[in-house]
Design a protein around this motif. Sequence first.
Motif, PDB file in Angstrom:
ATOM      1  N   UNK A  99      52.193  47.321  25.669  1.00 42.17           N
ATOM      2  CA  UNK A  99      51.336  48.494  25.776  1.00 42.17           C
ATOM      3  C   UNK A  99      51.719  49.302  27.011  1.00 42.17           C
ATOM      4  N   UNK A 100      51.866  50.627  26.834  1.00 43.00           N
ATOM      5  CA  UNK A 100      52.349  51.452  27.941  1.00 43.00           C
ATOM      6  C   UNK A 100      51.236  51.827  28.914  1.00 43.00           C
ATOM      7  N   UNK A 122      48.543  39.772  29.592  1.00 42.11           N
ATOM      8  CA  UNK A 122      48.152  40.879  30.466  1.00 42.11           C
ATOM      9  C   UNK A 122      49.170  41.021  31.593  1.00 42.11           C
ATOM     10  N   UNK A 123      49.050  42.099  32.351  1.00 42.19           N
ATOM     11  CA  UNK A 123      49.972  42.354  33.464  1.00 42.19           C
ATOM     12  C   UNK A 123      49.498  41.742  34.770  1.00 42.19           C
ATOM     13  N   UNK A 124      48.192  41.639  34.925  1.00 34.65           N
ATOM     14  CA  UNK A 124      47.580  41.103  36.139  1.00 34.65           C
ATOM     15  C   UNK A 124      46.421  40.210  35.715  1.00 34.65           C
ATOM     16  N   UNK A 125      46.294  39.050  36.336  1.00 39.53           N
ATOM     17  CA  UNK A 125      45.171  38.148  36.049  1.00 39.53           C
ATOM     18  C   UNK A 125      44.328  37.997  37.307  1.00 39.53           C
ATOM     19  N   UNK A 126      43.045  38.311  37.177  1.00 38.77           N
ATOM     20  CA  UNK A 126      42.071  38.055  38.237  1.00 38.77           C
ATOM     21  C   UNK A 126      41.132  36.985  37.704  1.00 38.77           C
ATOM     22  N   UNK A 213      57.458  51.797  34.318  1.00 41.76           N
ATOM     23  CA  UNK A 213      57.802  50.685  35.214  1.00 41.76           C
ATOM     24  C   UNK A 213      57.516  49.348  34.542  1.00 41.76           C
ATOM     25  N   UNK A 214      56.392  49.282  33.825  1.00 37.35           N
ATOM     26  CA  UNK A 214      56.049  48.060  33.091  1.00 37.35           C
ATOM     27  C   UNK A 214      57.118  47.744  32.049  1.00 37.35           C
ATOM     28  N   UNK A 215      57.569  48.759  31.322  1.00 34.33           N
ATOM     29  CA  UNK A 215      58.605  48.550  30.312  1.00 34.33           C
ATOM     30  C   UNK A 215      59.880  48.013  30.947  1.00 34.33           C
ATOM     31  N   UNK A 216      60.261  48.562  32.090  1.00 36.25           N
ATOM     32  CA  UNK A 216      61.476  48.088  32.763  1.00 36.25           C
ATOM     33  C   UNK A 216      61.323  46.652  33.229  1.00 36.25           C
TER      34      UNK A 216
END
Length: 263
Positions: A99-100, A122-126, A213-216
């Motif tokens: 997901x972008x 996910x990209x970040x886990x809290x 940036x996430x895609x890269x």
Amino acid sequence: MEYTTIIITKQSGVATIKFNRPEVLNAFDRVMGQEIGSAVAEIRDDPEVRCVILTGSGRAFCAGGDIKGMLNRFSSSSPDERRTHLKNTHRWLTEFINLNKPVIASVKGYAVGAGMSLAMAADIIIAEENAKFAQSFVGIGLAPDLAGSYLLPRLVGLNKAKELTFTGEVIDAHTAQRLGIVNQVVTEEELEPATWQMALRLAQGPTKAIGLAKAMLNKSFESDLASFLDNEASYQAFCGVTEDFKEGVQAFIEKRKPVFKGK
């Protein structure tokens, strides 16, 4: 669309997907998978959504697959039918991972089995300090699903991923943070405000640039250097003509905080 196993809310550029089967600790079943897939498509196509929170109702994030339903499903279907079902699941899971827009998993209680896989997507886990994580598939004689075996070694390294997967060891939030699975550990009372603080920070950022940036970063493990640099050049060239880039440069010159619009 009306949902029965999840709740979607949207506020201040942030969409929250909340698993909503608290009576079974948000155990993942076929209906929930279908509804998450629809939610991902809805969020992907909504230009007002600039960040996503993934969380659970009640006492848990997601306690893995619904084992009672799983036993009935496995006994009444062939291996080919189960393979087809998982391939359908993989379509929305791939969209979710790629997901972008930045995705934050806000974890309390159990995130085990499929629940741990979804958190790692996910990209970040809290996580709150009493959260528990496990690749628990081995406990019922299954290989992992929902990309758990793809995501985990990228966070903890291959040998540690094998250990956690082969043993199904339950680890606490602080251990998960030390291993690189979790980004932040907070108290139960701090979980929601800490998640929202991060979500708003990301939603107010240059989200097209963050998406690229996430895609890269997601491709960095598979791409050769030449292909990676080619994508880097294309993505930065694209960002250079966005409104957010112009605003960021102007704000820097004027010595003020930029106001990004995700455009």
